[in-house]
Design a protein around this motif. Structure first.
Motif, mmCIF file in Angstrom:
data_model
loop_
_atom_site.group_PDB
_atom_site.id
_atom_site.type_symbol
_atom_site.label_atom_id
_atom_site.label_comp_id
_atom_site.label_asym_id
_atom_site.label_seq_id
_atom_site.Cartn_x
_atom_site.Cartn_y
_atom_site.Cartn_z
ATOM 1 N N TYR A 56 -4.239 68.529 54.185
ATOM 2 C CA TYR A 56 -3.719 67.368 53.471
ATOM 3 C C TYR A 56 -3.103 67.815 52.145
ATOM 4 C CZ TYR A 56 -7.172 65.358 56.663
ATOM 5 O OH TYR A 56 -7.908 65.037 57.769
ATOM 6 N N CYS A 57 -1.976 67.211 51.800
ATOM 7 C CA CYS A 57 -1.273 67.607 50.577
ATOM 8 C C CYS A 57 -0.791 66.383 49.810
ATOM 9 C CB CYS A 57 -0.082 68.505 50.918
ATOM 10 S SG CYS A 57 0.911 69.001 49.476
ATOM 11 N N LEU A 58 -0.989 66.409 48.505
ATOM 12 C CA LEU A 58 -0.420 65.411 47.600
ATOM 13 C C LEU A 58 0.505 66.126 46.625
ATOM 14 C CD1 LEU A 58 -3.666 63.393 46.805
ATOM 15 C CD2 LEU A 58 -1.730 62.585 48.173
ATOM 16 N N LEU A 59 1.617 65.501 46.301
ATOM 17 C CA LEU A 59 2.594 66.083 45.391
ATOM 18 C C LEU A 59 2.528 65.397 44.036
ATOM 19 C CD1 LEU A 59 5.642 66.313 47.837
ATOM 20 C CD2 LEU A 59 4.018 68.124 47.240
ATOM 21 N N ALA A 60 2.737 66.172 42.995
ATOM 22 C CA ALA A 60 2.697 65.661 41.623
ATOM 23 C C ALA A 60 3.911 66.179 40.861
ATOM 24 C CB ALA A 60 1.401 66.098 40.939
ATOM 25 N N PRO A 61 4.262 65.548 39.733
ATOM 26 C CA PRO A 61 5.491 65.920 39.011
ATOM 27 C C PRO A 61 5.486 67.311 38.393
ATOM 28 C CG PRO A 61 4.755 63.727 38.381
ATOM 29 C CD PRO A 61 3.649 64.344 39.158
ATOM 30 N N LEU A 91 -4.816 65.566 37.993
ATOM 31 C CA LEU A 91 -5.233 64.672 39.074
ATOM 32 C C LEU A 91 -6.626 65.050 39.574
ATOM 33 C CD1 LEU A 91 -4.759 62.470 41.221
ATOM 34 C CD2 LEU A 91 -3.575 64.209 42.602
ATOM 35 N N VAL A 92 -6.872 66.348 39.735
ATOM 36 C CA VAL A 92 -8.189 66.821 40.182
ATOM 37 C C VAL A 92 -9.257 66.469 39.153
ATOM 38 C CG1 VAL A 92 -9.558 68.851 40.784
ATOM 39 C CG2 VAL A 92 -7.198 68.658 41.586
ATOM 40 N N ASN A 93 -8.988 66.760 37.882
ATOM 41 C CA ASN A 93 -9.956 66.468 36.833
ATOM 42 C C ASN A 93 -10.255 64.972 36.751
ATOM 43 O OD1 ASN A 93 -10.232 69.158 36.024
ATOM 44 N ND2 ASN A 93 -8.542 69.023 34.560
ATOM 45 N N SER A 94 -9.214 64.160 36.814
ATOM 46 C CA SER A 94 -9.380 62.709 36.685
ATOM 47 C C SER A 94 -10.130 62.116 37.870
ATOM 48 C CB SER A 94 -8.012 62.035 36.560
ATOM 49 O OG SER A 94 -7.318 62.496 35.428
ATOM 50 N N THR A 95 -9.955 62.717 39.044
ATOM 51 C CA THR A 95 -10.593 62.189 40.248
ATOM 52 C C THR A 95 -12.080 62.493 40.288
ATOM 53 O OG1 THR A 95 -8.532 62.410 41.517
ATOM 54 C CG2 THR A 95 -10.572 62.220 42.771
ATOM 55 N N PHE A 96 -12.469 63.683 39.897
ATOM 56 C CA PHE A 96 -13.836 64.127 40.173
ATOM 57 C C PHE A 96 -14.747 64.226 38.954
ATOM 58 C CE2 PHE A 96 -11.266 65.896 43.690
ATOM 59 C CZ PHE A 96 -11.883 65.203 44.725
ATOM 60 N N LEU A 137 -12.318 64.163 50.579
ATOM 61 C CA LEU A 137 -11.778 64.604 49.287
ATOM 62 C C LEU A 137 -10.337 64.158 49.135
ATOM 63 C CD1 LEU A 137 -13.151 68.264 48.988
ATOM 64 C CD2 LEU A 137 -13.989 66.216 47.817
ATOM 65 N N HIS A 138 -9.575 64.279 50.207
ATOM 66 C CA HIS A 138 -8.167 63.881 50.165
ATOM 67 C C HIS A 138 -8.031 62.398 49.832
ATOM 68 C CE1 HIS A 138 -3.960 63.455 51.165
ATOM 69 N NE2 HIS A 138 -4.258 62.559 52.100
ATOM 70 N N HIS A 139 -8.845 61.562 50.440
ATOM 71 C CA HIS A 139 -8.751 60.123 50.184
ATOM 72 C C HIS A 139 -9.154 59.788 48.749
ATOM 73 C CE1 HIS A 139 -8.948 58.908 54.724
ATOM 74 N NE2 HIS A 139 -7.755 59.330 54.345
ATOM 75 N N GLN A 140 -10.137 60.508 48.210
ATOM 76 C CA GLN A 140 -10.502 60.303 46.809
ATOM 77 C C GLN A 140 -9.328 60.654 45.888
ATOM 78 O OE1 GLN A 140 -14.399 62.626 47.430
ATOM 79 N NE2 GLN A 140 -14.901 61.315 45.705
ATOM 80 N N LEU A 141 -8.708 61.775 46.178
ATOM 81 C CA LEU A 141 -7.547 62.195 45.388
ATOM 82 C C LEU A 141 -6.379 61.236 45.571
ATOM 83 C CD1 LEU A 141 -7.852 65.977 46.234
ATOM 84 C CD2 LEU A 141 -7.804 65.093 43.901
ATOM 85 N N PHE A 142 -6.169 60.806 46.810
ATOM 86 C CA PHE A 142 -5.031 59.939 47.122
ATOM 87 C C PHE A 142 -5.163 58.595 46.401
ATOM 88 C CE2 PHE A 142 -2.325 58.192 50.904
ATOM 89 C CZ PHE A 142 -1.244 58.037 50.037
ATOM 90 N N LYS A 143 -6.388 58.065 46.317
ATOM 91 C CA LYS A 143 -6.587 56.782 45.633
ATOM 92 C C LYS A 143 -6.242 56.905 44.149
ATOM 93 C CE LYS A 143 -9.560 53.808 47.046
ATOM 94 N NZ LYS A 143 -10.781 53.027 47.397
ATOM 95 N N MET A 144 -6.692 57.993 43.507
ATOM 96 C CA MET A 144 -6.353 58.212 42.094
ATOM 97 C C MET A 144 -4.854 58.451 41.947
ATOM 98 S SD MET A 144 -7.431 58.361 38.977
ATOM 99 C CE MET A 144 -9.225 58.559 39.083
ATOM 100 N N HIS A 145 -4.282 59.211 42.857
ATOM 101 C CA HIS A 145 -2.852 59.500 42.885
ATOM 102 C C HIS A 145 -2.055 58.193 42.902
ATOM 103 C CE1 HIS A 145 0.928 60.845 44.934
ATOM 104 N NE2 HIS A 145 0.702 62.011 44.347
#
Length: 397
Positions: A79-84, A92-97, A231-239
């Motif tokens: 799973y991959c999320l893209l950021a600017p 994004l990782v810090n804010s999510t976890f 983990l991906h869904h947790q990140l995706f929701k914050m994303h």
């Protein structure tokens, strides 16, 4: 529809539309904020956890999902999320976890802006930031509060390769999430999701696509890759809630650069090794840092993990302590092929100078005293780059 041939409606709702099904080497580019739903059924029967949620441009388009799929495959994830930017992906990782009272461990050679972000979280929300020596796994001592450990292979600026196996084992035993800044390895030097005979795996990788995947020094972007769907869904929701998204044009440019990334990575690595051998012979430097060199800190860990001796095109040198900042600045200003600038992975070689006294928390007995210069090797001739450094060294006197 009106028969008026000059109607503005016709500029939006064309009578004829070219078929959209041809096959080309490069995939089509989709630019979108609004995405049109075919029916109310398509609108209400979708869910944000769908593999391809075409609901709004921030969630993704075929262009961004195509790039994400390629990057996940490259790094061995799912799973991959893209950021600017790479830093945005890190944040994004810090804010999510990380929540109030959580403890996060970082290597002493951590990417500076990541440390700044964590210090900000510490000041505002009570995050506890601990620092460990990346080449000494015993210095990582997780507690019941530890939620996350950041890893860098190799580390920023000083290029120590960490004791990745033992650090990950300790983290797993303590149920601590592992996040790796994988920009140096680029998914090519080793597989972060299966990097040992014991099939050890990182939980999350972050990659500054600005570097090798872009390859042109002109695109800013980052990725966050996982194998675990939760983990991906947790990140995706914050994303999604933070409105993090990337340009379709930028995504298409990186997709276009990926097929030749391996060739560029390999070429820059080979040139870096040529420079490494020459730099080691120069009396002006008391230490030359590159993971492939037996005398470089963490070399043994690099040797056991990186596939076929792969490494990135970066070399750092520590100048003899008799040279002060004025002398090192004269040296950098005298370089002509190496340009003074941050980042790396593009066609042009770059140089940057650092004073480690202001960048490290722990005592670094494995590093010599003196000012450091990092060379980021581009695609120029290695011999031309050596000549450039040789000429600039004359300015030290």
């Amino acid at each position: 529809m009106t028969d008026n041939k000059t109607s503005p409606t016709l500029l939006i709702h064309a009578i004829r539309k070219a078929p959209q099904y041809i096959h080309t080497i490069q995939p089509p580019l989709f630019r979108a904020s609004t995405i049109i739903f075919q029916s109310t059924a398509h609108l209400f029967d979708r869910h944000w956890t769908d593999a391809y949620d075409y609901s709004y441009g921030t969630h993704g388009t075929p262009t961004t999902y195509t790039l994400g799929d390629q990057l996940a495959q490259l790094e061995g994830g799912k799973y991959c999320l893209l950021a600017p930017s790479g830093l945005s992906a890190i944040n994004l990782v810090n804010s999510t976890f990380l929540s109030q009272g959580d403890e996060v461990w970082v290597p002493d050679n951590i990417y500076g802006p990541n440390m700044e972000h964590l210090r900000n979280l510490q000041q505002r929300y009570g995050i506890i930031v601990k620092v460990y020596n990346p080449i000494d796994a015993d210095s990582f001592a997780p507690s019941a509060k530890t939620k996350l450990i950041w890893l860098e292979a190799a580390g920023s600026v000083t290029l120590e390769f960490p004791d990745l196996k033992n650090l990950v084992k300790k983290a797993q035993q303590a149920s601590v999430l592992t996040a790796l800044d994988n920009t140096w390895g680029a998914g090519l030097a080793f597989n972060a999701f299966d990097f040992s005979d014991e099939h050890l795996t990182i939980d999350i990788t972050v990659h500054a696509l600005t570097k090798y995947p872009s390859g042109g020094g002109d695109i800013l972007m980052g990725s966050v890759i996982t194998q675990d769907q939760t983990l991906h869904h947790q990140l995706f929701k914050m994303h999604a809630t933070q409105g993090i998204c990337v340009s379709g044009d930028d995504s298409a440019q990186i997709t276009r650069s990926l097929p030749h990334m391996y060739l560029r990575y390999q070429q820059q690595a080979e040139s870096a090794k040529v420079l490494l051998e020459w730099l080691k012979q120069q009396s002006e430097f008391t230490q030359v840092l590159h993971p492939t060199d037996p005398n470089s800190p963490g070399h043994e860990y690099w040797k056991e993990i990186c596939i076929d001796g792969k490494s990135a095109g970066l070399v750092s040198v520590i100048f003899n302590s008799k040279y002060d900042m004025h002398a090192i600045r004269r040296f950098c200003d005298a370089l002509t092929l190496f340009k003074l600038g941050f980042s790396w992975g593009g066609p042009m070689s770059l140089v940057m100078l650092y004073d480690l006294k202001h960048m490290r928390v722990l005592p670094n007995t494995h590093l010599q005293q003196g000012l450091l210069v990092r060379f980021c090797i581009g695609l120029e001739s290695a011999q031309d780059l050596i000549q450039d450094i040789q000429n600039a060294l004359k300015q030290l006197k």
